[in-house]
Design an enzyme around this catalytic site. Sequence first.
Site, mmCIF file in Angstrom:
data_model
loop_
_atom_site.group_PDB
_atom_site.id
_atom_site.type_symbol
_atom_site.label_atom_id
_atom_site.label_comp_id
_atom_site.label_asym_id
_atom_site.label_seq_id
_atom_site.Cartn_x
_atom_site.Cartn_y
_atom_site.Cartn_z
ATOM 1 C CE LYS A 89 5.011 3.995 -1.997
ATOM 2 N NZ LYS A 89 4.600 3.994 -0.572
ATOM 3 C CD GLU A 111 8.149 10.591 -6.348
ATOM 4 O OE1 GLU A 111 8.897 10.547 -7.343
ATOM 5 O OE2 GLU A 111 7.347 9.662 -6.067
ATOM 6 C CB SER A 379 -0.004 -1.350 1.255
ATOM 7 O OG SER A 379 -0.305 -0.479 2.335
#
Length: 399
Positions: A89, A111, A379
């Site tokens: 991210k 968010e 990930s």
Amino acid sequence: MDYNVNKDGFYGIYGGAYIPEILYKTVKDLEAAYLPIIESEDFKREYHNLLKDYVGRPSPLYYASRMSEKYGCKLYLKREDLNHTGAHKINNALGQILLARKMGKTRIIAETGAGQHGVATATACALMNMPCTVYMGALDVKRQHVNVERMKMLGATVHPVESGNKTLKDATNEAIRDWCCHPEDTFYIIGSTVGPHPYPDMVARLQSVISEEIKWQLQEKTGRDYPDYIMACVGGGSNAAGTIYHYLNDERVKIILGEAGGLGIDTDKTAASMQIGTTGILHGSRIKLMQTKDGQIVEPYSISAGLDYPGTGPLHCNLYQTGRAQVIAANDDEALRAAFELTRMEGIIPALESAHALALLPKVAQQFKPEDVVVLTVSGRGDKDLDTYLSHQNEVNNV
Ligand SMILES: *Cc1c(COP(=O)(O)O)cnc(C)c1O
């Protein structure tokens, strides 16, 4: 066939920008600005310096020899779990904050569901000295307490959202509401390949550093810059988009995506929105989503907080619809088993989300030939999921 976004912001029938009038100018400004900025030498230099020295890229491409032997292929793991803040991210959050600064924005909103994107955004904001407000469902605030504390320590204001089911969808609604009230000075950093055009394309491009690295890393290790199979888990779709970006139109590379089956795609406790969803509009984009006949959102369920979004981004919906990608669900118990397997066989504790990609290996292994090169993206790391792993340890190890 071109699987990239077209000039109108669509991937086949999916995508677009279905936004309230008050955001029209803001979104149009972003659409006009994002490519010239992202492709400028100035941006590239700054972004890649941060990726290198701050995030710790390139992330390794690791040959997993024991797992390779078990599944009858040459399995390479792309280690996004080793990035600063523990997942992919941060690649996106840093790119968007640089873009926000270049567009003269002075305030950041985001968010978050599990809190991973919130932490990545709060980290980027601390680094760039920008005020940061993160919207998070009140239920998630309770469930993901450690990430809430991390965001606060980083200087962000965390805003618990009490509407709806008090989870990610409701947090996103609230972030969009905030954006509508402050379109001039505020940049909304969306955490995945979802939302109105240009977000899905912008996020995919910022995450495409993953497949850019895979290309030269594979060349170095195997003498060929493409794999036979490429695999990733899909929530909104950003780590998968980054993993497959440079292979989208290369049909030599087979794409396999894992979505969250929850308790099973034939139950009402699932988040497998590509397989069981129907076409509709959510958060500004036409996608496949879980909804009633009246278009009310059906609450998704997955053991993994990062995968329980009621839809999937438009790029992936199109890959599924056109047959370019195989989309397979991994259920909670299968993901748990896969997480323990990677931990015991390779000494890597993956995030529960990533375990949904690993859980596909036993399901697709019969497709592999021994010489096939398979790249699977891990990930994120599993520190945040330790409580879940510990509470399921016995049932997993007893099967
Ligand atoms: C958020 C998250 C995901 C799911 O989001 P995508 O946008 O689909 O990548 C997957 N893995 C980890 C570790 C995450 O934090």
